[in-house]
Design an enzyme around this catalytic site. Structure first.
Site, PDB file in Angstrom:
ATOM      1  N   GLU A   1       0.820  -1.216   0.000  1.00 11.32           N
ATOM      2  CA  GLU A   1       0.000   0.000   0.000  1.00 11.32           C
ATOM      3  C   GLU A   1       0.851   1.261   0.000  1.00 11.32           C
ATOM      4  OE1 GLU A   1      -3.858  -2.096   2.190  1.00 11.32           O
ATOM      5  OE2 GLU A   1      -2.483  -0.856   3.355  1.00 11.32           O
TER       6      GLU A   1
ATOM      7  N   ASP B   1      -2.687  -8.845  18.448  1.00 15.13           N
ATOM      8  CA  ASP B   1      -1.380  -9.191  17.893  1.00 15.13           C
ATOM      9  C   ASP B   1      -0.453  -9.827  18.914  1.00 15.13           C
ATOM     10  OD1 ASP B   1      -2.312  -8.052  15.595  1.00 15.13           O
ATOM     11  OD2 ASP B   1      -1.024  -6.283  15.651  1.00 15.13           O
TER      12      ASP B   1
END
Length: 423
Positions: free
Chosen positions: A167, A297
């Protein structure tokens, strides 16, 4: 029940909001920032597509009407499990339940030079630092006479071919195509190179082969030089070196090649898993530490389908927080009745540039790309952003950028020193 939540990311914030104003719960939300950061759009802040305030939302505003949630700004130091305290630089917080939701930071794999000279992108502040470096390098390039030094300013290297690397590479390539030649007519942008280095043989390795192939094609169309099978060995601030001998002169390296969990001290004897993740049971409780939970995470919950833990993405953190909140609301601390966590994979997506994105949906198994995938990507991210005003501003920024191929956010803020007062 005193619950201390360490970290106000997707998981920590979700848990606090679900337990907000629920009788029987007293929550303390601890974070080093006073705002929630929307991490999926860091790359747009870094490339001057969005303002930092568009993707940040004050935590105290979220809980203005709360009777049981308190916000505390602090740096987390360690866990005192014996005395059930979270130790921070702003004091200790007692808990009945501690939820570790600090997420993950950048993993430089022990390379001190990379950590010193390369840019990571795991916070709004770091995204702004990348933006400033990009703009400052072009300002320096305007005055540079040495062709070798000029080429260093004009070369940008992104390491890591996951969604973040793809990205940000695509966004910089679109700046090169639509914006920078108008801002800096003195520079020859045919000399500007954007390199994306990936250690494996393809980008978007966690997505389908079709998505990987399509994303690679999009990057090439945008002018990004994609180098697969490249493992970085060193970077001294001016030359990036790979293990195969490849050397790229560059003044800007953006590191998106790995993450590791923010594990606090005090959890002695804990057997950390790959990526510095904390092993948890099916209810997200840290193994060997009753009353301490890890989500998002930071947590590694091994299952048959995910033997190395679930993907380190926002939906996992949100769903784990939701499952933990429901268990506490329905059954309190009676874990016999608790429901184990099961991840519902809704799919994966990544955007490369204007009208260019890829989407994978697991059930039914379906891949699509291009303009439709780009619209789906934008719609989903708008829904996830916190705050109506932020959603509106992000949408207006995207609309303005789409119509004008430009954005007026290429600002360099330098530190200002007040002159000393004469006596």
């Amino acid at each position: 029940m005193k619950i201390v939540i360490a970290g106000a990311g997707f998981g920590g914030l979700r848990l606090a909001r679900m337990l907000n104003n629920k009788p029987g719960f007293e929550l303390t939300l601890v974070d080093r920032f006073n705002y929630h950061q929307f991490q999926p759009l860091f790359y747009q802040v870094a490339t001057a597509g969005l303002d930092a305030s568009n993707i940040s939302f004050p935590l105290r505003k979220v809980f203005q009407k709360s009777r049981n949630v308190r916000i505390r700004l602090a740096n987390i130091e360690r866990v005192d499990a014996a005395n059930r305290q979270l130790v921070t630089d702003s004091g200790n917080f007692y808990y009945d339940i501690l939820v570790l939701a600090m997420g993950a930071g950048t993993n430089f794999f022990g390379n001190a030079n990379l950590e010193r000279h390369a840019f990571s992108m795991k916070s709004t502040v770091e995204a702004l630092q990348i933006r400033h470096r990009l703009m400052e390098n072009f300002e320096k390039a305007v005055h540079e006479k040495d062709p070798d030094q000029l080429q260093q300013y004009m070369n940008i290297v992104v390491v890591g071919g996951g969604p973040t690397g793809v990205e940000v590479s695509g966004a910089i390539a679109e700046m090169k195509r639509y914006v920078l030649p108008k801002d800096y007519p003195e520079l020859d942008f045919s000399r500007m190179n954007i390199y994306l280095l990936e250690g494996s043989d393809k980008v978007l390795g966690t997505m389908s082969g079709k998505s990987s192939e399509q994303a690679g094609q999009y990057l090439k169309e945008l002018g990004v030089t994609l180098l697969t099978g490249k493992q970085v060995s060193d970077y001294n601030g001016s030359v990036l070196e790979c293990k195969d001998g490849t050397a790229i002169p560059t003044a800007t390296v953006i590191w998106a090649a790995g993450i590791k969990g923010h594990v606090p001290g005090g959890l002695d004897g804990l057997s950390l898993q790959r990526g510095n993740r904390i092993p948890v049971d099916p209810f997200n409780e840290v193994k060997g530490f009753p009353g301490i939970y890890a989500i998002g995470d930071l947590a590694c919950m091994a299952t048959d389908t995910n033997p190395n833990g679930h993907p380190q993405v926002a939906p996992v953190a949100i769903q784990q927080a939701g499952n933990l909140a429901q268990n506490l609301l329905k059954h309190g601390l009676d874990k016999v009745l608790w429901k184990p966590f099961e991840y519902y994979d809704k799919g994966a997506m990544a955007t490369v540039g204007r009208n260019k994105a890829v989407v994978d949906i697991p059930k039914p198994k379906w891949h699509f790309g291009g303009f439709l995938a780009w619209l789906v990507w934008m719609a989903l991210h708008l829904m996830l952003i916190l705050g109506v005003k932020n959603r509106l501003f992000v949408f207006l920024n995207w609309l303005y950028n789409y119509l004008t191929y430009d954005q007026s956010l290429r600002l360099i803020f330098k530190e200002f020193h007040k002159p000393e007062q004469k006596e």
